[in-house]
Design a protein around this motif. Structure first.
Motif, PDB file in Angstrom:
ATOM      1  N   PRO A   1      56.025  47.778  36.700  1.00  0.00           N
ATOM      2  CA  PRO A   1      55.891  46.729  37.190  1.00  0.00           C
ATOM      3  C   PRO A   1      57.030  46.149  37.855  1.00  0.00           C
ATOM      4  O   PRO A   1      56.674  45.015  38.808  1.00  0.00           O
ATOM      5  CB  PRO A   1      55.232  46.168  35.811  1.00  0.00           C
ATOM      6  CG  PRO A   1      54.844  47.394  35.121  1.00  0.00           C
ATOM      7  CD  PRO A   1      55.348  48.146  35.264  1.00  0.00           C
ATOM      8  N   GLN A   2      57.771  46.266  37.962  1.00  0.00           N
ATOM      9  CA  GLN A   2      59.119  45.325  38.138  1.00  0.00           C
ATOM     10  C   GLN A   2      59.464  45.991  38.777  1.00  0.00           C
ATOM     11  O   GLN A   2      60.821  46.392  39.870  1.00  0.00           O
ATOM     12  CB  GLN A   2      59.507  44.824  37.414  1.00  0.00           C
ATOM     13  CG  GLN A   2      59.012  43.951  35.841  1.00  0.00           C
ATOM     14  CD  GLN A   2      60.503  43.898  35.031  1.00  0.00           C
ATOM     15  OE1 GLN A   2      60.884  42.750  35.411  1.00  0.00           O
ATOM     16  NE2 GLN A   2      59.838  42.815  34.050  1.00  0.00           N
ATOM     17  N   THR A   3      59.448  47.568  39.463  1.00  0.00           N
ATOM     18  CA  THR A   3      59.740  48.699  40.130  1.00  0.00           C
ATOM     19  C   THR A   3      59.639  47.775  41.574  1.00  0.00           C
ATOM     20  O   THR A   3      58.372  48.272  42.167  1.00  0.00           O
ATOM     21  CB  THR A   3      59.796  49.950  39.618  1.00  0.00           C
ATOM     22  OG1 THR A   3      59.805  50.395  38.090  1.00  0.00           O
ATOM     23  CG2 THR A   3      60.444  50.684  40.382  1.00  0.00           C
ATOM     24  N   PRO A   4      60.790  47.841  42.198  1.00  0.00           N
ATOM     25  CA  PRO A   4      60.262  47.766  43.470  1.00  0.00           C
ATOM     26  C   PRO A   4      59.994  48.854  44.686  1.00  0.00           C
ATOM     27  O   PRO A   4      59.740  49.919  44.467  1.00  0.00           O
ATOM     28  CB  PRO A   4      61.685  46.600  44.783  1.00  0.00           C
ATOM     29  CG  PRO A   4      63.154  47.346  43.514  1.00  0.00           C
ATOM     30  CD  PRO A   4      62.356  47.967  41.978  1.00  0.00           C
TER      31      PRO A   4
ATOM     32  N   GLU B   1      53.825  47.037  48.497  1.00  0.00           N
ATOM     33  CA  GLU B   1      54.161  45.654  47.580  1.00  0.00           C
ATOM     34  C   GLU B   1      52.561  45.551  47.019  1.00  0.00           C
ATOM     35  O   GLU B   1      52.215  45.829  45.820  1.00  0.00           O
ATOM     36  CB  GLU B   1      55.131  44.721  47.462  1.00  0.00           C
ATOM     37  CG  GLU B   1      56.435  44.675  47.770  1.00  0.00           C
ATOM     38  CD  GLU B   1      57.268  45.142  46.773  1.00  0.00           C
ATOM     39  OE1 GLU B   1      56.060  45.405  45.326  1.00  0.00           O
ATOM     40  OE2 GLU B   1      58.868  45.746  46.599  1.00  0.00           O
ATOM     41  N   GLN B   2      51.688  45.086  47.647  1.00  0.00           N
ATOM     42  CA  GLN B   2      50.891  44.497  47.646  1.00  0.00           C
ATOM     43  C   GLN B   2      49.471  46.352  47.649  1.00  0.00           C
ATOM     44  O   GLN B   2      49.173  45.951  46.392  1.00  0.00           O
ATOM     45  CB  GLN B   2      50.014  44.283  48.973  1.00  0.00           C
ATOM     46  CG  GLN B   2      50.690  42.853  49.735  1.00  0.00           C
ATOM     47  CD  GLN B   2      50.215  42.634  50.754  1.00  0.00           C
ATOM     48  OE1 GLN B   2      49.246  42.878  51.135  1.00  0.00           O
ATOM     49  NE2 GLN B   2      50.232  41.418  51.496  1.00  0.00           N
ATOM     50  N   ILE B   3      50.411  46.957  47.892  1.00  0.00           N
ATOM     51  CA  ILE B   3      49.052  48.231  47.646  1.00  0.00           C
ATOM     52  C   ILE B   3      49.672  49.138  46.466  1.00  0.00           C
ATOM     53  O   ILE B   3      48.938  49.236  45.506  1.00  0.00           O
ATOM     54  CB  ILE B   3      49.312  49.583  48.940  1.00  0.00           C
ATOM     55  CG1 ILE B   3      49.456  48.749  49.998  1.00  0.00           C
ATOM     56  CG2 ILE B   3      49.057  50.783  48.265  1.00  0.00           C
ATOM     57  CD1 ILE B   3      49.669  49.477  50.906  1.00  0.00           C
ATOM     58  N   ARG B   4      50.879  49.097  45.762  1.00  0.00           N
ATOM     59  CA  ARG B   4      51.483  49.456  45.382  1.00  0.00           C
ATOM     60  C   ARG B   4      50.770  48.898  43.877  1.00  0.00           C
ATOM     61  O   ARG B   4      51.605  49.261  42.638  1.00  0.00           O
ATOM     62  CB  ARG B   4      52.909  49.962  44.770  1.00  0.00           C
ATOM     63  CG  ARG B   4      53.367  48.713  44.789  1.00  0.00           C
ATOM     64  CD  ARG B   4      54.368  48.341  43.493  1.00  0.00           C
ATOM     65  NE  ARG B   4      55.210  48.209  43.538  1.00  0.00           N
ATOM     66  CZ  ARG B   4      55.430  47.152  42.432  1.00  0.00           C
ATOM     67  NH1 ARG B   4      54.409  47.267  42.132  1.00  0.00           N
ATOM     68  NH2 ARG B   4      56.926  46.382  42.155  1.00  0.00           N
ATOM     69  N   SER B   5      50.769  47.758  43.896  1.00  0.00           N
ATOM     70  CA  SER B   5      50.595  46.479  42.780  1.00  0.00           C
ATOM     71  C   SER B   5      48.847  47.170  41.314  1.00  0.00           C
ATOM     72  O   SER B   5      49.634  47.360  40.765  1.00  0.00           O
ATOM     73  CB  SER B   5      50.553  45.332  42.999  1.00  0.00           C
ATOM     74  OG  SER B   5      49.152  45.243  44.075  1.00  0.00           O
ATOM     75  N   SER B   6      48.444  47.325  42.524  1.00  0.00           N
ATOM     76  CA  SER B   6      47.311  48.307  41.695  1.00  0.00           C
ATOM     77  C   SER B   6      46.967  50.222  42.092  1.00  0.00           C
ATOM     78  O   SER B   6      45.847  50.407  41.489  1.00  0.00           O
ATOM     79  CB  SER B   6      45.961  47.382  41.930  1.00  0.00           C
ATOM     80  OG  SER B   6      45.662  47.838  43.526  1.00  0.00           O
TER      81      SER B   6
END
Length: 509
Positions: free
Chosen positions: A324-327, A249-254
Motif C-alpha cells: 500500500p505504501q510502496t511507490p 500509481e493509478q494502475i497499481r493501486s488496485s
C-alpha cells in the motif's frame, strides 16, 4: 566558490562551468568523456514522505550523520550541501522531483548522493528505463549523438551462456547514433542484449547549445554554453516522467501486474535467490519460498525506499503486487533490471499505460503472507523482511503491532500477533542476537530495537544487508526443521529466557 543566494545566481555559476568544460580541448565533445571533466552534473531524484513536504526539516535529520553542512539560501526551495570541497545544491522547486546540481568531481558527488539516499529512506534516484532513454531525443527535440549499452547476465547465472551474450559494454558516437542502434538491434549480433544504458543529446543551435549525457539512474552530465537549454531538457524529461509515474500509481493501486519473461538464466531457483539477496544490481531483500511445482514467491523490500512488494516468479514470467505504501518506482526499477540482466527483448513498452492495462490481472484480494495457522517459517519470511524495511527507513524500534500491520493488509488478530512475537524472539535469541535486542516498555509490552543503524556508506550498507539476509536464511531453515547443526535446533531454554528483555532506558545507557 561564490556564495549562491538565488537560483539565478546558481544558473550563472553552472553555465560558466559548462562553458569552461567545453573549451578545455578542441576535441572535447568527441575524444573525452564528459564524466572526466569538471562538467555540470545533475541528479534527478524522487522524494517521499517528509522530504517532499518539508525538505529543510527532513534533511536536518540526516545530514549530521553524513557530516554534511547545510546552508540556506534566500529562496526556501534552494539548499547548499557541502562535505569538505564537495558542494551540491538541492533545488526542490518541484517537491516530488528535487534536483541536485554540482560541479565537483563525479566520484565524490556520486558517493555523497548515494549516502543521502541510503541515510534517509525518503529519496531515491529516478530510474529511466531503456526505451525511455531511446525516446528522449524525440521528446526533447534534440539529436542523439551517442548511446551506450551495458548488459550483464552473469549475476544471475551459475555458468556462462554458450548460446547467448553474458556481458556487453559498448559506447558508440556518431551523428546517426539512432539509426546505428536500430541496425544493431535487428542484426541479431547481440541477441537479447541491447538495452540502452545512457544516451548523449545535443540541443540548441551553434550559438547556444547543451551537450548532455543522460544515464539510466537519472544522473546527467552536461557541457555547453546554455544552462537554459539544459533546463529545458530537464523540464521535458521530468514532466514526462511525472505523468508516467501518476499513471503507474493509478494502475497499481488496485491491480496485480504480470510481466511475461523469456528467461536467459540456466537455473531459475539460483537466479531468484541472487535477485533477492539484497546485493547489487537488484537491491531487493527477501526470502524466497518454493511454490510447487516450479514457482517461487518472495516478499521483498526495496533497499532505496524500504517498502515491500510481493513477487511470484515462474517459467512464464513474474507477477508483482506492490504494498500500500510502496511507490511505483519500485516496479520501474525492477522491470528495467530485468532488461539489463535477463533479457533486453522483454516487451519494450511493458511500462507504458496501455500494455500495463493489458498485463494487469483482474482485481484480486491482496496476497496474505501468513494466517493464524501458518507455520512459523512462513511468518518469518514476511516479518523479517518488514523488519529490514524499517531499518532501511531508520526506524530502529520494532514493535509486534508495527511489524504485523506492515506485513498484513487486514488488522492482525491476537494469534497473528503472537506468531510475530515468536519469530522476533527467535531471531533476537539466535541468528540476529548481535543486531537486535528485546526491550520491555513500562506497560510490560515486548518490543525490539536494532543496536546500530545501518551504515550510510553505500558499500558498507549493502554488505551489512547481505549478512542479515544470510542470517535470516538460517532462521528460515531452522524454523522449518531443515537438517542443521544440533546446537541450533536444541535448547533447554526458550528464546526469551536466553536473551531476557531489558527496559528501553537500560539499553540506551
Amino acid at each position: 566558490m561564490q556564495v549562491i543566494r538565488t537560483r539565478a545566481d546558481l544558473a550563472l555559476l553552472l553555465e560558466r562551468h559548462m562553458a569552461q568544460s567545453s573549451v578545455k580541448s578542441g576535441q572535447a565533445q568527441q575524444d573525452e568523456e564528459i564524466e572526466g571533466r569538471t562538467a555540470l552534473k545533475t541528479y534527478l531524484l524522487e522524494a517521499h514522505g517528509r522530504l517532499r513536504s518539508d525538505p529543510r526539516g527532513a534533511l536536518g535529520e540526516v545530514t549530521g550523520a553524513l557530516g554534511l553542512q547545510v546552508r540556506h539560501s534566500a529562496e526556501p526551495e534552494l539548499l547548499e550541501l557541502s562535505l569538505g570541497d564537495t558542494v551540491l545544491w538541492l533545488d526542490s522547486t518541484q517537491p516530488r522531483f528535487p534536483r541536485l546540481y554540482t560541479v565537483s568531481p563525479a566520484k565524490d558527488t556520486d558517493r555523497v548522493t548515494a549516502s543521502l539516499v541510503a541515510a534517509s529512506g525518503m529519496v531515491e534516484p529516478i530510474w529511466l528505463p531503456p526505451r525511455t532513454l531511446e525516446s528522449l531525443a524525440r521528446l526533447t527535440e534534440t539529436t542523439m549523438v551517442l548511446f551506450s549499452l551495458r548488459h550483464d547476465r552473469r549475476p544471475l547465472r551459475r555458468s556462462p551462456d554458450r548460446d547467448g551474450i553474458d556481458s556487453v559494454t559498448l559506447r558508440l558516437w556518431g551523428p546517426r547514433a539512432r539509426q546505428t542502434l536500430d541496425k544493431l538491434r535487428h542484426s541479431e549480433v547481440l541477441p537479447a542484449a541491447t538495452s540502452v544504458f545512457s544516451v548523449r543529446l545535443r540541443g540548441g543551435d551553434d550559438e547556444r547549445y547543451c551537450l548532455a549525457e543522460i544515464f539510466h539512474n537519472g544522473k546527467i552530465t552536461a557541457v555547453g554554453n546554455s544552462f537554459q537549454e539544459h533546463e529545458r531538457m530537464l523540464r521535458l524529461i521530468l514532466d514526462a516522467h511525472s505523468a508516467s509515474a501518476e499513471q503507474l500509481e493509478q494502475i497499481r493501486s488496485s491491480r496485480r501486474l504480470f510481466v511475461p519473461v523469456s528467461w536467459t538464466v540456466d537455473d531459475l531457483g539460483y537466479a531468484v535467490v541472487r535477485m533477492f539477496s539484497g546485493a547489487e544490481p537488484f537491491r531487493l531483500w527477501g526470502l524466497p519460498e518454493l511454490l510447487p511445482p516450479d514457482a517461487f514467491r518472495v516478499r521483498a523490500v526495496d533497499l532505496d525506499v524500504g517498502r515491500s512488494a510481493t513477487f511470484t516468479l515462474s517459467s512464464k514470467g513474474i507477477s508483482i503486487e506492490l504494498g500500500p505504501q510502496t511507490p511505483a518506482s519500485v516496479l520501474v526499477r525492477f522491470v528495467s533490471n530485468l532488461q539489463y540482466h535477463v533479457n533486453a527483448d522483454l516487451d519494450a513498452d511493458v511500462l507504458m499505460l496501455e500494455p500495463l492495462l493489458q498485463l494487469s490481472l483482474p482485481n484480486e484480494a491482496p496476497i496474505t503472507p501468513f494466517s493464524e495457522r501458518s507455520p512459523l517459517h512462513d511468518v518469518a519470511r514476511a516479518v523479517l523482511a518488514e523488519a529490514v524495511g524499517m531499518a532501511v527507513r531508520n526506524q530502529l524500534a520494532l514493535s509486534t503491532s508495527s511489524l504485523a500491520e506492515a506485513s498484513l493488509a487486514d488488522r492482525p488478530s491476537e494469534p497473528q500477533l503472537d506468531l510475530v512475537r515468536r519469530v522476533m524472539s527467535e531471531a533476537a535469541a539466535h541468528e540476529w542476537r548481535t543486531r537486535i535486542y528485546p526491550i520491555q516498555s513500562p506497560d510490560g509490552r515486548l518490543a525490539w530495537r536494532f543496536l546500530d543503524a545501518l551504515p550510510v556508506d553505500g558499500s558498507s550498507r549493502l554488505r551489512e544487508l547481505v549478512r542479515l539476509h544470510r542470517m535470516s536464511s538460517q532462521i528460515i531453515a531452522r524454523l522449518s526443521g531443515m537438517p542443521m547443526a544440533h546446537w541450533l535446533q536444541l535448547s533447554l531454554f526458550g528464546p526469551e529466557a536466553l536473551v531476557p528483555p531489558v527496559a528501553d532506558d537500560e539499553l540506551s545507557a
